[in-house]
Design a protein around this motif. Structure first.
Motif, short mmCIF file in Angstrom:
data_model
loop_
_atom_site.label_atom_id
_atom_site.label_comp_id
_atom_site.label_asym_id
_atom_site.label_seq_id
_atom_site.Cartn_x
_atom_site.Cartn_y
_atom_site.Cartn_z
N ILE A 23 -78.85 6.41 20.52
CA ILE A 23 -79.40 7.54 19.78
C ILE A 23 -80.72 7.99 20.40
O ILE A 23 -80.93 9.17 20.66
CB ILE A 23 -79.57 7.19 18.29
CG1 ILE A 23 -78.21 6.96 17.65
CG2 ILE A 23 -80.35 8.27 17.55
CD1 ILE A 23 -78.25 6.35 16.27
N PHE A 24 -81.60 7.03 20.66
CA PHE A 24 -82.90 7.34 21.27
C PHE A 24 -82.74 8.00 22.63
O PHE A 24 -83.35 9.03 22.91
CB PHE A 24 -83.74 6.07 21.39
CG PHE A 24 -84.97 6.25 22.24
CD1 PHE A 24 -86.08 6.92 21.76
CD2 PHE A 24 -85.00 5.76 23.55
CE1 PHE A 24 -87.21 7.10 22.55
CE2 PHE A 24 -86.12 5.94 24.34
CZ PHE A 24 -87.22 6.61 23.84
N VAL A 25 -81.91 7.42 23.48
CA VAL A 25 -81.81 7.92 24.86
C VAL A 25 -81.15 9.30 24.89
O VAL A 25 -81.52 10.14 25.71
CB VAL A 25 -81.11 6.89 25.79
CG1 VAL A 25 -79.61 6.87 25.59
CG2 VAL A 25 -81.46 7.15 27.24
N ASN A 26 -80.21 9.57 24.00
CA ASN A 26 -79.60 10.90 23.97
C ASN A 26 -80.58 11.96 23.46
O ASN A 26 -80.62 13.07 23.97
CB ASN A 26 -78.32 10.88 23.13
CG ASN A 26 -77.18 10.19 23.86
OD1 ASN A 26 -77.11 10.21 25.09
ND2 ASN A 26 -76.31 9.57 23.11
N PRO A 39 -81.32 15.31 33.43
CA PRO A 39 -81.16 13.90 33.08
C PRO A 39 -79.75 13.34 33.27
O PRO A 39 -78.77 14.05 33.11
CB PRO A 39 -81.56 13.84 31.61
CG PRO A 39 -81.33 15.20 31.10
CD PRO A 39 -81.50 16.15 32.25
N GLN A 40 -79.70 12.07 33.61
CA GLN A 40 -78.47 11.29 33.63
C GLN A 40 -78.75 10.06 32.78
O GLN A 40 -79.72 9.34 33.02
CB GLN A 40 -78.09 10.87 35.05
CG GLN A 40 -76.86 9.98 35.08
CD GLN A 40 -76.53 9.48 36.48
OE1 GLN A 40 -77.21 9.80 37.44
NE2 GLN A 40 -75.49 8.69 36.56
N VAL A 41 -77.91 9.80 31.79
CA VAL A 41 -78.11 8.70 30.86
C VAL A 41 -77.23 7.52 31.21
O VAL A 41 -76.03 7.69 31.47
CB VAL A 41 -77.81 9.17 29.41
CG1 VAL A 41 -77.84 8.00 28.44
CG2 VAL A 41 -78.79 10.25 28.99
N THR A 42 -77.82 6.33 31.22
CA THR A 42 -77.05 5.09 31.34
C THR A 42 -77.54 4.14 30.26
O THR A 42 -78.70 4.20 29.84
CB THR A 42 -77.19 4.43 32.72
OG1 THR A 42 -78.56 4.12 32.96
CG2 THR A 42 -76.67 5.33 33.83
N LEU A 43 -76.64 3.27 29.81
CA LEU A 43 -76.95 2.41 28.67
C LEU A 43 -77.13 0.94 29.04
O LEU A 43 -77.39 0.12 28.17
CB LEU A 43 -75.86 2.54 27.61
CG LEU A 43 -75.62 3.96 27.09
CD1 LEU A 43 -74.41 4.00 26.17
CD2 LEU A 43 -76.85 4.49 26.38
N ASN A 44 -76.94 0.60 30.32
CA ASN A 44 -77.07 -0.81 30.71
C ASN A 44 -77.51 -0.92 32.17
O ASN A 44 -77.53 0.06 32.91
CB ASN A 44 -75.75 -1.56 30.48
CG ASN A 44 -74.59 -0.93 31.21
OD1 ASN A 44 -74.64 -0.72 32.41
ND2 ASN A 44 -73.52 -0.62 30.48
#
Length: 184
Positions: A23-26, A39-44
Motif C-alpha cells: 500500500i505504501f509503495v504504490n 517509477p518501477q515498483v518491486t516488493l522484495n
C-alpha cells in the motif's frame, strides 16, 4: 489537493521503489509519478536486484528491511549496475549503525519512516554536502515512540508479553500504551 509541479530530473527520470509494504509503495509510486519520475515498483530483494541488473534506475528508494532480506543488497546491486544512481534508504528502524552501513554501501541518504514524497524528493535531489532542510511537519517524539512500539508489536504477532520482553518494558505498561490512541 495541492498541485504537484514537475521537477527537472535530467534525461533519465527512472526510479526504483523497493518496499514490502504494498500500500505504501504504490501510494509513493503515484506521488513520485506526479512529480515527473518514472517509477518501477518491486516488493522484495530478488525482484529489485533483477530490476537493477535489467535496467538500472537513475534514482532509487529502498526499504532497509524486506521480507526476503536486506535492502542493502539492493543498494549494492544498483550501485554496481549504475554507479551514478541516487539511492535513498528508507527504514522504520533509524539507527546510526544502519545509516553508516547504508552510506558505506553506496546510499546517497538515509531517511526514517514515515517520510512523505516531498521529503524523499528533497533527499533524492540534494546535492553537495549540505543537509536537506528539516521536514515541514515532523512527527512528535511521542508519535515516533508509539510507531516503533506498534511495529514491534506487529512483528511479534501481537503478542504483548513477547513485545514487552523485546522492548525491555513491563507488560502492563505496554498494555496501557497499546490501549491508548496514537499521539498526534
Amino acid at each position: 489537493m495541492a498541485e504537484q509541479t514537475q521537477i527537472d530530473l535530467g534525461p533519465d527520470p527512472s526510479l526504483l521503489l523497493v518496499d514490502d509494504d504494498e500500500i505504501f509503495v504504490n501510494r509513493l509510486s503515484r506521488a513520485m509519478e506526479r512529480r515527473g519520475f518514472r517509477p518501477q515498483v518491486t516488493l522484495n530483494v530478488a525482484d529489485a536486484i533483477a530490476a537493477a541488473k535489467r535496467s538500472p534506475a537513475a534514482y532509487a528508494v529502498v526499504d532497509l528491511r524486506l521480507e526476503d532480506g536486506s535492502g542493502l543488497d539492493v543498494v549494492e546491486a544498483l550501485r554496481e549496475a549504475r554507479p551514478d544512481a541516487r539511492i535513498i534508504v528508507l527504514t522504520g528502524y533509524g539507527a546510526i549503525a544502519t545509516a553508516v552501513a547504508a552510506v558505506k554501501m553506496g546510499a546517497t541518504d538515509y531517511l526514517s519512516k514515515p517520510a512523505d514524497a516531498n521529503d524523499i524528493v528533497s533527499a533524492l535531489l540534494q546535492t553537495g554536502e549540505l543537509l536537506p532542510p528539516p521536514p515541514e511537519n515532523p512527527m512528535s517524539a511521542d508519535r515516533v515512540k508509539w510507531e516503533h512500539i506498534q511495529r514491534v508489536y506487529e512483528q511479534c504477532d501481537r503478542n504483548v508479553s513477547e513485545t514487552a520482553r523485546r522492548l525491555h518494558m513491563h507488560r502492563r505498561t505496554l498494555q496501557r500504551i497499546l490501549a491508548k490512541r496514537s499521539p498526534k
